[in-house]
Design a protein around this motif. Structure first.
Motif, PDB file in Angstrom:
ATOM      1  N   LEU A  93      15.942  -1.164 -11.453  1.00 32.20           N
ATOM      2  CA  LEU A  93      16.434  -0.007 -10.548  1.00 32.20           C
ATOM      3  C   LEU A  93      15.691   1.217 -10.480  1.00 32.20           C
ATOM      4  CD1 LEU A  93      19.785   0.450 -12.508  1.00 32.20           C
ATOM      5  CD2 LEU A  93      19.483  -1.143  -9.840  1.00 32.20           C
ATOM      6  N   ALA A  94      14.763   1.057 -11.296  1.00 37.30           N
ATOM      7  CA  ALA A  94      13.423   2.649 -10.629  1.00 37.30           C
ATOM      8  C   ALA A  94      12.594   2.020  -9.162  1.00 37.30           C
ATOM      9  CB  ALA A  94      12.875   2.927 -11.959  1.00 37.30           C
ATOM     10  N   ASP A  95      11.782   1.069  -9.289  1.00 37.97           N
ATOM     11  CA  ASP A  95      11.575   0.375  -8.138  1.00 37.97           C
ATOM     12  C   ASP A  95      12.647   0.267  -7.219  1.00 37.97           C
ATOM     13  OD1 ASP A  95       9.117  -0.329 -10.560  1.00 37.97           O
ATOM     14  OD2 ASP A  95       9.623  -2.756 -10.628  1.00 37.97           O
ATOM     15  N   LEU A  96      13.322   0.352  -7.472  1.00 39.31           N
ATOM     16  CA  LEU A  96      14.065  -0.259  -6.127  1.00 39.31           C
ATOM     17  C   LEU A  96      15.129   1.417  -4.929  1.00 39.31           C
ATOM     18  CD1 LEU A  96      15.942  -2.200  -4.416  1.00 39.31           C
ATOM     19  CD2 LEU A  96      17.963  -1.518  -6.075  1.00 39.31           C
ATOM     20  N   ASP A  97      14.780   2.317  -6.252  1.00 39.65           N
ATOM     21  CA  ASP A  97      14.666   3.367  -5.976  1.00 39.65           C
ATOM     22  C   ASP A  97      13.711   3.603  -5.324  1.00 39.65           C
ATOM     23  OD1 ASP A  97      16.872   4.445  -6.959  1.00 39.65           O
ATOM     24  OD2 ASP A  97      15.981   5.361  -9.131  1.00 39.65           O
ATOM     25  N   ASN A 101       3.060   0.643  -8.310  1.00 36.18           N
ATOM     26  CA  ASN A 101       1.654  -0.484  -8.324  1.00 36.18           C
ATOM     27  C   ASN A 101       2.516  -2.333  -8.366  1.00 36.18           C
ATOM     28  OD1 ASN A 101      -0.838   0.943  -7.685  1.00 36.18           O
ATOM     29  ND2 ASN A 101      -0.380   1.743  -9.600  1.00 36.18           N
ATOM     30  N   ILE A 102       2.601  -2.721  -7.647  1.00 37.42           N
ATOM     31  CA  ILE A 102       3.032  -4.210  -7.724  1.00 37.42           C
ATOM     32  C   ILE A 102       2.413  -5.135  -7.541  1.00 37.42           C
ATOM     33  CG2 ILE A 102       4.798  -5.867  -6.450  1.00 37.42           C
ATOM     34  CD1 ILE A 102       6.894  -3.256  -5.299  1.00 37.42           C
ATOM     35  N   SER A 103       1.840  -6.554  -8.425  1.00 41.21           N
ATOM     36  CA  SER A 103       0.826  -7.002  -7.730  1.00 41.21           C
ATOM     37  C   SER A 103       1.025  -8.029  -6.642  1.00 41.21           C
ATOM     38  CB  SER A 103       0.929  -8.048  -9.003  1.00 41.21           C
ATOM     39  OG  SER A 103       2.241  -8.921  -9.261  1.00 41.21           O
ATOM     40  N   ALA A 104       0.254  -8.784  -6.011  1.00 42.14           N
ATOM     41  CA  ALA A 104       0.128  -9.837  -4.609  1.00 42.14           C
ATOM     42  C   ALA A 104       1.462 -10.857  -4.882  1.00 42.14           C
ATOM     43  CB  ALA A 104      -1.709  -9.863  -4.712  1.00 42.14           C
ATOM     44  N   ARG A 156       1.181  -1.389   0.153  1.00 42.32           N
ATOM     45  CA  ARG A 156       0.095  -0.090   0.168  1.00 42.32           C
ATOM     46  C   ARG A 156       1.134   1.775  -0.132  1.00 42.32           C
ATOM     47  NH1 ARG A 156      -1.025   2.657   3.888  1.00 42.32           N
ATOM     48  NH2 ARG A 156      -0.394   1.822   5.327  1.00 42.32           N
ATOM     49  N   MET A 157       1.918   1.756   0.693  1.00 44.81           N
ATOM     50  CA  MET A 157       2.946   2.379   0.758  1.00 44.81           C
ATOM     51  C   MET A 157       3.886   2.321  -0.447  1.00 44.81           C
ATOM     52  SD  MET A 157       4.453   1.749   4.877  1.00 44.81           S
ATOM     53  CE  MET A 157       5.279   3.275   5.067  1.00 44.81           C
ATOM     54  N   LEU A 158       3.932   1.478  -0.540  1.00 45.68           N
ATOM     55  CA  LEU A 158       4.376   1.708  -3.012  1.00 45.68           C
ATOM     56  C   LEU A 158       3.619   1.943  -3.360  1.00 45.68           C
ATOM     57  CD1 LEU A 158       6.323  -2.169  -2.570  1.00 45.68           C
ATOM     58  CD2 LEU A 158       7.804   1.098  -2.098  1.00 45.68           C
ATOM     59  N   ALA A 159       2.195   1.912  -3.352  1.00 41.07           N
ATOM     60  CA  ALA A 159       1.674   2.228  -4.553  1.00 41.07           C
ATOM     61  C   ALA A 159       0.836   3.392  -4.573  1.00 41.07           C
ATOM     62  CB  ALA A 159      -0.031   1.535  -4.233  1.00 41.07           C
ATOM     63  N   GLU A 160       1.061   4.342  -3.166  1.00 42.50           N
ATOM     64  CA  GLU A 160       1.036   5.654  -2.639  1.00 42.50           C
ATOM     65  C   GLU A 160       2.067   6.339  -3.320  1.00 42.50           C
ATOM     66  OE1 GLU A 160       1.001   5.962   1.807  1.00 42.50           O
ATOM     67  OE2 GLU A 160      -1.249   5.496   1.789  1.00 42.50           O
ATOM     68  N   ARG A 161       3.097   6.428  -3.849  1.00 41.22           N
ATOM     69  CA  ARG A 161       4.479   6.423  -4.152  1.00 41.22           C
ATOM     70  C   ARG A 161       4.209   6.225  -6.558  1.00 41.22           C
ATOM     71  NH1 ARG A 161       9.022   8.487  -0.979  1.00 41.22           N
ATOM     72  NH2 ARG A 161       8.465   9.576   1.001  1.00 41.22           N
ATOM     73  N   GLY A 162       3.157   5.772  -6.323  1.00 46.19           N
ATOM     74  CA  GLY A 162       2.949   5.712  -7.665  1.00 46.19           C
ATOM     75  C   GLY A 162       3.785   4.052  -8.072  1.00 46.19           C
TER      76      GLY A 162
END
Length: 108
Positions: free
Chosen positions: A49-53, A30-33, A22-28
């Motif tokens: 690398l963008a996801d790691l950022d 969106n990761i599947s379950a 949820r916290m990651l989705a708030e930052r844009g």
């Protein structure tokens, strides 16, 4: 390298994968379950690398806290050459090359 996301999240009071998702989705991000499960419980096969950022920004940590080096697991080049030499000099059966298209080779 050892993936250390779960411990890094726990150090910040995040105990559930769904909470971090949820916290990651708030930052844009969106990761599947399914992918979140892989990130949370195991070693991801790959990560952008963008996801790691985004993960580092949400957890307020550096990459060094998420990726722990394990130099003891790396073999030296000399060790690898000795191992491959020992394998190739074994007394196993001779290897016969085969055609890539599946056809048999002509008789000798």
């Amino acid at each position: 390298m050892r993936w250390n996301l779960r411990l890094a999240a726990a150090n910040r009071g995040i105990w559930k994968a769904s909470e971090l998702q949820r916290m990651l989705a708030e930052r844009g991000l969106n990761i599947s379950a399914g992918k979140m499960s892989g990130l949370w419980s195991g070693e991801p096969a790959s990560i952008k690398l963008a996801d790691l950022d985004v993960i580092c920004a949400v957890l307020s940590c550096g990459v060094a806290e998420l990726l722990i080096p394990e130099p003891d697991k790396i073999q030296r080049v000399d060790d690898q050459q000795q191992t491959s030499a020992a394998v190739s000099s074994g007394s196993g059966p001779a290897v016969t090359p085969k055609r890539r298209d599946g056809r048999s080779l002509p008789p000798v």
